[in-house]
Design a protein around this motif. Structure first.
Motif, PDB file in Angstrom:
ATOM      1  N   LEU A  24     -32.676 -10.196  39.729  1.00 53.96           N
ATOM      2  CA  LEU A  24     -31.632 -10.044  40.742  1.00 53.96           C
ATOM      3  C   LEU A  24     -32.077 -10.672  42.049  1.00 53.96           C
ATOM      4  N   GLY A  25     -33.369 -10.467  42.411  1.00 54.72           N
ATOM      5  CA  GLY A  25     -33.875 -11.075  43.627  1.00 54.72           C
ATOM      6  C   GLY A  25     -33.790 -12.582  43.565  1.00 54.72           C
ATOM      7  N   ALA A  26     -34.051 -13.141  42.385  1.00 54.07           N
ATOM      8  CA  ALA A  26     -33.945 -14.584  42.206  1.00 54.07           C
ATOM      9  C   ALA A  26     -32.516 -15.052  42.432  1.00 54.07           C
ATOM     10  N   LEU A  38     -31.653 -15.287  46.082  1.00 55.34           N
ATOM     11  CA  LEU A  38     -32.233 -16.470  46.700  1.00 55.34           C
ATOM     12  C   LEU A  38     -31.429 -17.701  46.357  1.00 55.34           C
ATOM     13  N   VAL A  39     -31.092 -17.842  45.078  1.00 55.43           N
ATOM     14  CA  VAL A  39     -30.375 -19.033  44.605  1.00 55.43           C
ATOM     15  C   VAL A  39     -28.977 -19.095  45.174  1.00 55.43           C
ATOM     16  N   VAL A  96     -28.087  -5.013  46.692  1.00 55.03           N
ATOM     17  CA  VAL A  96     -27.541  -5.908  45.673  1.00 55.03           C
ATOM     18  C   VAL A  96     -26.428  -6.779  46.244  1.00 55.03           C
ATOM     19  N   LEU A  97     -25.651  -6.220  47.150  1.00 54.63           N
ATOM     20  CA  LEU A  97     -24.493  -6.939  47.688  1.00 54.63           C
ATOM     21  C   LEU A  97     -24.790  -7.663  48.995  1.00 54.63           C
ATOM     22  N   ARG A  98     -25.990  -8.165  49.141  1.00 59.70           N
ATOM     23  CA  ARG A  98     -26.295  -8.961  50.328  1.00 59.70           C
ATOM     24  C   ARG A  98     -25.559 -10.290  50.288  1.00 59.70           C
ATOM     25  N   LYS A  99     -25.096 -10.691  49.109  1.00 60.57           N
ATOM     26  CA  LYS A  99     -24.259 -11.875  48.952  1.00 60.57           C
ATOM     27  C   LYS A  99     -22.929 -11.428  48.357  1.00 60.57           C
ATOM     28  N   PRO A 100     -21.818 -12.020  48.787  1.00 62.73           N
ATOM     29  CA  PRO A 100     -20.502 -11.600  48.283  1.00 62.73           C
ATOM     30  C   PRO A 100     -20.318 -11.940  46.811  1.00 62.73           C
ATOM     31  N   VAL A 101     -19.488 -11.165  46.142  1.00 60.13           N
ATOM     32  CA  VAL A 101     -19.159 -11.408  44.737  1.00 60.13           C
ATOM     33  C   VAL A 101     -17.639 -11.424  44.595  1.00 60.13           C
ATOM     34  N   GLN A 114     -16.397  -2.673  51.228  1.00 56.97           N
ATOM     35  CA  GLN A 114     -16.825  -3.005  52.579  1.00 56.97           C
ATOM     36  C   GLN A 114     -17.598  -4.319  52.608  1.00 56.97           C
ATOM     37  N   LYS A 115     -18.509  -4.494  51.638  1.00 59.83           N
ATOM     38  CA  LYS A 115     -19.371  -5.672  51.615  1.00 59.83           C
ATOM     39  C   LYS A 115     -18.672  -6.905  51.037  1.00 59.83           C
ATOM     40  N   SER A 116     -17.841  -6.708  50.013  1.00 60.50           N
ATOM     41  CA  SER A 116     -17.120  -7.791  49.354  1.00 60.50           C
ATOM     42  C   SER A 116     -15.657  -7.408  49.195  1.00 60.50           C
ATOM     43  N   PRO A 117     -14.911  -7.395  50.289  1.00 69.05           N
ATOM     44  CA  PRO A 117     -13.521  -6.929  50.222  1.00 69.05           C
ATOM     45  C   PRO A 117     -12.631  -7.734  49.282  1.00 69.05           C
ATOM     46  N   GLN A 118     -13.032  -8.969  48.994  1.00 66.08           N
ATOM     47  CA  GLN A 118     -12.234  -9.803  48.091  1.00 66.08           C
ATOM     48  C   GLN A 118     -12.517  -9.514  46.625  1.00 66.08           C
TER      49      GLN A 118
END
Length: 241
Positions: A14-16, A19-20, A114-119, A153-157
């Protein structure tokens, strides 16, 4: 499900991904490394792509069922669903954020990381370990609601898909029924897409489960992937409109 064998490896994976995913337009970590080493100018141009051209992401957030305990990650249902999506013409990156032994409380504590990047699609598969431990239904439901709130909140879409779970009546029929209903209640309240029972046609069938009787075999995961795909494909169709 209360086994911790794969927990560290999946956190590393997940950390990888985190980063990617910061390098837009790359399909995998290997491709990103190659682009950096062989074509630095291509990496720069990719990073300038507009958000609309970035690859969409499906994130599976769960316990050892999602992690694919006892199997190669490629045999776990998230990877198999990713193959189905690709074959159907949907261009999504699939991230397996399964962690063996995870409870709803554990999921609540790590969801922000986990949600530091949007999904774009978030598949929530948690609660089974709570049920096996006899954790009060109201506590599990509260934790799942907190996870859902954080995703919005983190990924409203993001479109949220909730994987329903059932447990044997070891703790009494009332507990088992309330546990099953918990998922329906959460889906109705939050207007989520619901997978009625993730392990439909797999749970309790000896030949489709590993010796522990809890974790599906590779063949079992193929059926689980079908259960998920039936519900997930319409969600992906709507996102293409």
């Amino acid at each position: 499900m209360n086994l911790l064998k794969n927990k560290l490896s999946h956190k590393v994976l997940l950390g990888a991904w985190l980063l990617v995913s910061s390098m837009a337009g790359c399909n995998s970590k290997t491709e990103t490394n190659q682009a950096q080493e062989e074509k630095p100018e291509a990496t720069a141009s990719q990073s300038e792509k507009p958000a609309s051209e970035k690859k969409k992401t499906i994130l599976f957030f769960g316990n050892s069922l999602t992690a694919g305990y006892g199997l190669d990650p490629a045999e776990a249902f998230p990877a198999l669903v990713g193959e189905k999506a690709k074959a159907a013409g949907y261009d999504y990156q699939v991230v397996n954020a399964g962690s063996s032994g995870e409870t709803t409380a554990g999921g609540k504590s790590r969801i922000s990381w986990v949600l530091r990047k949007p999904v774009d699609v978030f598949v929530l598969e948690l609660g089974g370990n709570d049920g096996l431990r006899g954790i009060p239904i109201k506590d599990s439901q509260k934790n799942l609601q907190a996870i859902i709130d954080t995703v919005r909140q983190k990924s409203p879409q993001a479109q949220i898909v909730l994987a329903g779970m059932q447990i044997p009546p070891n703790l009494g029929p009332d507990y088992s029924e309330q546990f099953k209903t918990m998922y329906t209640d959460l889906a109705d309240k939050n207007k989520l897409t619901l997978i009625p029972f993730l392990l439909e046609n797999v749970g309790g069938i000896r030949k489709l489960n590993q010796p522990d009787g809890i974790h599906p075999t590779a063949e079992g995961h193929k059926i689980v992937a079908e259960n998920v795909w039936k519900v997930l494909e319409p969600v992906l169709q709507k996102q293409q409109l």
